[in-house]
Write a protein that holds these residues in place. Structure first.
Motif, PDB file in Angstrom:
ATOM      1  N   LEU A 209      -3.356 -16.591   3.862  1.00 21.89           N
ATOM      2  CA  LEU A 209      -3.700 -16.185   2.320  1.00 21.89           C
ATOM      3  C   LEU A 209      -2.434 -15.364   1.982  1.00 21.89           C
ATOM      4  O   LEU A 209      -2.113 -15.530   0.821  1.00 21.89           O
ATOM      5  CB  LEU A 209      -5.054 -15.324   2.372  1.00 21.89           C
ATOM      6  CG  LEU A 209      -6.499 -15.952   2.612  1.00 21.89           C
ATOM      7  CD1 LEU A 209      -7.405 -14.860   2.634  1.00 21.89           C
ATOM      8  CD2 LEU A 209      -6.438 -16.932   1.505  1.00 21.89           C
ATOM      9  N   PHE A 210      -1.947 -14.254   2.454  1.00 24.36           N
ATOM     10  CA  PHE A 210      -0.828 -13.652   2.335  1.00 24.36           C
ATOM     11  C   PHE A 210       0.632 -14.552   2.316  1.00 24.36           C
ATOM     12  O   PHE A 210       1.182 -14.272   1.397  1.00 24.36           O
ATOM     13  CB  PHE A 210      -0.643 -12.799   3.352  1.00 24.36           C
ATOM     14  CG  PHE A 210      -1.369 -11.380   3.185  1.00 24.36           C
ATOM     15  CD1 PHE A 210      -0.944 -10.521   2.304  1.00 24.36           C
ATOM     16  CD2 PHE A 210      -2.397 -11.150   4.016  1.00 24.36           C
ATOM     17  CE1 PHE A 210      -1.655  -9.214   1.783  1.00 24.36           C
ATOM     18  CE2 PHE A 210      -3.008  -9.925   3.928  1.00 24.36           C
ATOM     19  CZ  PHE A 210      -2.746  -8.970   2.655  1.00 24.36           C
TER      20      PHE A 210
ATOM     21  N   ILE B 284      -1.543  -6.956  -2.398  1.00 24.41           N
ATOM     22  CA  ILE B 284      -2.305  -5.947  -2.029  1.00 24.41           C
ATOM     23  C   ILE B 284      -3.876  -6.125  -2.199  1.00 24.41           C
ATOM     24  O   ILE B 284      -4.779  -5.687  -1.525  1.00 24.41           O
ATOM     25  CB  ILE B 284      -1.958  -4.617  -2.824  1.00 24.41           C
ATOM     26  CG1 ILE B 284      -0.687  -4.020  -2.273  1.00 24.41           C
ATOM     27  CG2 ILE B 284      -2.989  -3.444  -2.637  1.00 24.41           C
ATOM     28  CD1 ILE B 284      -0.202  -2.919  -3.092  1.00 24.41           C
ATOM     29  N   PRO B 285      -4.271  -6.407  -3.589  1.00 21.72           N
ATOM     30  CA  PRO B 285      -5.591  -7.146  -3.669  1.00 21.72           C
ATOM     31  C   PRO B 285      -6.214  -7.848  -2.728  1.00 21.72           C
ATOM     32  O   PRO B 285      -7.221  -8.004  -2.488  1.00 21.72           O
ATOM     33  CB  PRO B 285      -5.606  -7.790  -5.272  1.00 21.72           C
ATOM     34  CG  PRO B 285      -4.386  -7.104  -5.786  1.00 21.72           C
ATOM     35  CD  PRO B 285      -3.434  -7.169  -4.724  1.00 21.72           C
ATOM     36  N   THR B 286      -5.293  -8.942  -2.146  1.00 24.13           N
ATOM     37  CA  THR B 286      -5.721  -9.976  -1.151  1.00 24.13           C
ATOM     38  C   THR B 286      -6.100  -8.987   0.122  1.00 24.13           C
ATOM     39  O   THR B 286      -7.195  -9.599   0.777  1.00 24.13           O
ATOM     40  CB  THR B 286      -4.611 -10.852  -0.751  1.00 24.13           C
ATOM     41  OG1 THR B 286      -4.108 -11.423  -1.816  1.00 24.13           O
ATOM     42  CG2 THR B 286      -5.051 -11.912   0.274  1.00 24.13           C
TER      43      THR B 286
ATOM     44  N   VAL C 269     -12.804  -5.962   2.821  1.00 25.41           N
ATOM     45  CA  VAL C 269     -14.317  -5.694   1.899  1.00 25.41           C
ATOM     46  C   VAL C 269     -14.979  -7.046   2.459  1.00 25.41           C
ATOM     47  O   VAL C 269     -16.200  -6.576   2.798  1.00 25.41           O
ATOM     48  CB  VAL C 269     -14.233  -5.829   0.582  1.00 25.41           C
ATOM     49  CG1 VAL C 269     -15.501  -5.903   0.012  1.00 25.41           C
ATOM     50  CG2 VAL C 269     -13.557  -4.532  -0.027  1.00 25.41           C
ATOM     51  N   ILE C 270     -14.644  -8.072   2.681  1.00 26.10           N
ATOM     52  CA  ILE C 270     -15.573  -9.161   3.035  1.00 26.10           C
ATOM     53  C   ILE C 270     -15.728  -9.000   4.700  1.00 26.10           C
ATOM     54  O   ILE C 270     -17.021  -9.021   5.076  1.00 26.10           O
ATOM     55  CB  ILE C 270     -14.747 -10.524   3.042  1.00 26.10           C
ATOM     56  CG1 ILE C 270     -14.589 -10.915   1.491  1.00 26.10           C
ATOM     57  CG2 ILE C 270     -15.285 -11.507   3.684  1.00 26.10           C
ATOM     58  CD1 ILE C 270     -13.728 -12.252   1.312  1.00 26.10           C
TER      59      ILE C 270
ATOM     60  N   VAL D 159      -0.338  -8.209  10.032  1.00 28.87           N
ATOM     61  CA  VAL D 159      -0.321  -9.710   9.702  1.00 28.87           C
ATOM     62  C   VAL D 159       0.273  -9.838   8.256  1.00 28.87           C
ATOM     63  O   VAL D 159       1.197 -10.631   8.204  1.00 28.87           O
ATOM     64  CB  VAL D 159      -1.336 -10.271  10.066  1.00 28.87           C
ATOM     65  CG1 VAL D 159      -1.551 -11.812   9.581  1.00 28.87           C
ATOM     66  CG2 VAL D 159      -1.587 -10.344  11.470  1.00 28.87           C
ATOM     67  N   SER D 160      -0.191  -9.168   7.517  1.00 28.12           N
ATOM     68  CA  SER D 160       0.456  -9.264   5.866  1.00 28.12           C
ATOM     69  C   SER D 160       1.846  -9.168   5.941  1.00 28.12           C
ATOM     70  O   SER D 160       2.536  -9.451   5.255  1.00 28.12           O
ATOM     71  CB  SER D 160      -0.267  -8.286   5.073  1.00 28.12           C
ATOM     72  OG  SER D 160      -0.034  -6.877   5.518  1.00 28.12           O
ATOM     73  N   THR D 161       2.475  -7.994   6.508  1.00 25.89           N
ATOM     74  CA  THR D 161       3.774  -7.637   6.563  1.00 25.89           C
ATOM     75  C   THR D 161       4.528  -8.874   7.143  1.00 25.89           C
ATOM     76  O   THR D 161       5.521  -9.237   6.611  1.00 25.89           O
ATOM     77  CB  THR D 161       4.074  -6.385   7.494  1.00 25.89           C
ATOM     78  OG1 THR D 161       3.528  -5.262   6.914  1.00 25.89           O
ATOM     79  CG2 THR D 161       5.559  -6.042   7.271  1.00 25.89           C
ATOM     80  N   CYS D 162       4.024  -9.365   8.425  1.00 31.37           N
ATOM     81  CA  CYS D 162       4.669 -10.548   8.838  1.00 31.37           C
ATOM     82  C   CYS D 162       4.740 -12.033   8.099  1.00 31.37           C
ATOM     83  O   CYS D 162       5.789 -12.438   8.001  1.00 31.37           O
ATOM     84  CB  CYS D 162       4.143 -11.191  10.199  1.00 31.37           C
ATOM     85  SG  CYS D 162       4.250 -10.015  11.672  1.00 31.37           S
TER      86      CYS D 162
END
Length: 385
Positions: free
Chosen positions: A325-326, A335-337, A343-344, A372-375
């Motif tokens: 996703l990212f 950030i919203p992702t 939240v999910i 993971v988002s940073t990667c």
């Protein structure tokens, strides 16, 4: 060929990032004792059903205004117990200490009331101070006064609850405690349940390696590094969640209210010292903790933490989805992702807890998602160069 290599590189990075992120998440949760996910995630318990069979007789603020601060005369307790016994409750647990003789004539009124019970009263005791207990005193245990009533049971209340790393009470120790004479004592709510269910408690039943049993109820248990066995307390609420009766009003009540109930007597006043930090409040009365323990067991609302390996696999799978996703998300929605993912996950975890009693740590997801988002963002930008 270049396309295949590109996707293989992406697949490898996804796998390595998700794997490393999962490890970092659990490492952080383990090494940061100030983060107690169980404690924080249980701030808003779901109101439990079937609380009608539990009555708390509370020494509240109004009672203290009438009788003063503790300790009261033993005859005051005798009057309240006598009225409750008239109603025919299945069990009475008294979370008040009667250590030592105070006024022998007044104390005898309590002793006579206890002698009139039908084996359904459980009194609280500090195991390491058993010799100070009222009924163990030489003047009281003689046949002239007490008749050696073996139907009065004792339940330990010190050291039977286990605190979380945050300091709140989240577990009940089920391993018996022993006094200087080698006599064993189980927790007060457990002993009260043996009376209520008319059944023995077995902490180590054959064929139930990870369970204890009482009255046909199998209690999921867990072992800590000291090999003590414990269960998680599934809090349903504070005093307001149960049937609360003021101690001072009992003598004027219809005793039928207590028929076939399990009655818990203890302090609930604001100025009492028997208040503890729990997931539901920073000042939960001890007697309310006992009520929540009993409610957990008789309603089979047990908490079973998901095994560490399964939790790690859960995080790993979510992190694979998070990376993808990212990687394909635009910078503005990164950030919203992340927030949507968390939240999910949180809703899923809470659903598993409220409906199935399965507890999953949430904190590892927070740390792993950040890693993971940073990667994913770095890899996406490098490919766009």
């Amino acid at each position: 060929m270049d396309t295949i290599i590109k996707y293989l590189r992406l697949l490898l990075l996804i796998t390595l990032s998700a794997y490393t992120g999962a490890d970092i998440g659990f490492f952080a949760a383990h090494k940061l004792p100030v983060v107690d996910d169980f404690f924080y995630s249980r701030q808003f318990p779901i109101r439990g059903s079937n609380v009608d069979n539990i009555i708390i007789v509370g020494i509240d603020n109004n009672t203290m205004e009438r009788f003063g601060i503790l300790r009261y005369k033993r005859s005051v307790y005798a009057e309240v117990l006598a009225k409750i016994l008239e109603g025919g409750p299945k069990a009475i647990a008294v979370d008040i200490f009667f250590d030592g003789v105070r006024d022998i004539k007044d104390d005898l009124r309590l002793i006579k009331t206890l002698n009139s019970a039908n084996g359904n009263i459980v009194l609280a005791i500090y195991v390491n101070e058993a010799e100070k207990f009222l009924l163990n005193h030489d003047n009281i245990t003689s046949k002239e006064y007490f008749n050696g009533n073996e139907l009065i049971s004792l339940g330990s209340v010190y050291g039977v609850v286990k605190k979380s790393s945050y300091g709140g009470i989240t577990k009940l120790l089920l391993t018996p405690q022993f006094d200087k004479e080698g006599r064993e004592y189980y927790p007060l709510p457990i002993v009260a349940l043996t009376k209520y269910l008319n059944a023995d408690f077995d902490a180590y039943p054959y064929g139930y390696e990870d369970n204890a049993t009482i009255g046909g109820i199998s209690i999921p248990t867990f072992t800590d590094k000291y090999l003590d066995r414990y269960m998680y307390i599934n809090y349903t609420g504070g005093p307001e969640a149960f049937n609360l009766v003021a101690f001072e009003k009992v003598p004027q009540m219809n005793p039928e209210v207590f028929k076939d109930k399990i009655v818990l007597i203890g302090t609930v006043g604001d100025s009492m010292s028997d208040n503890h930090q729990t997931p539901i409040s920073k000042t939960t009365p001890g007697i309310v903790i006992h009520a929540n323990i009993i409610h957990t067991i008789i309603n089979k609302r047990f908490i079973s933490p998901m095994g560490r390996d399964y939790q790690w696999l859960f995080v790993f799978i979510v992190m694979i989805a998070a990376f993808i996703l990212f990687y394909y998300a635009k910078n503005k929605i990164s950030i919203p992702t992340a927030l949507v993912i968390l939240v999910i996950v949180k809703l899923t975890i809470d659903l598993m807890f409220t409906h199935y009693g399965i507890y999953v740590q949430f904190f590892p997801f927070i740390v792993s998602t950040w890693f993971v988002s940073t990667c994913a963002i770095i890899f996406r930008k490098s490919n766009n160069c």
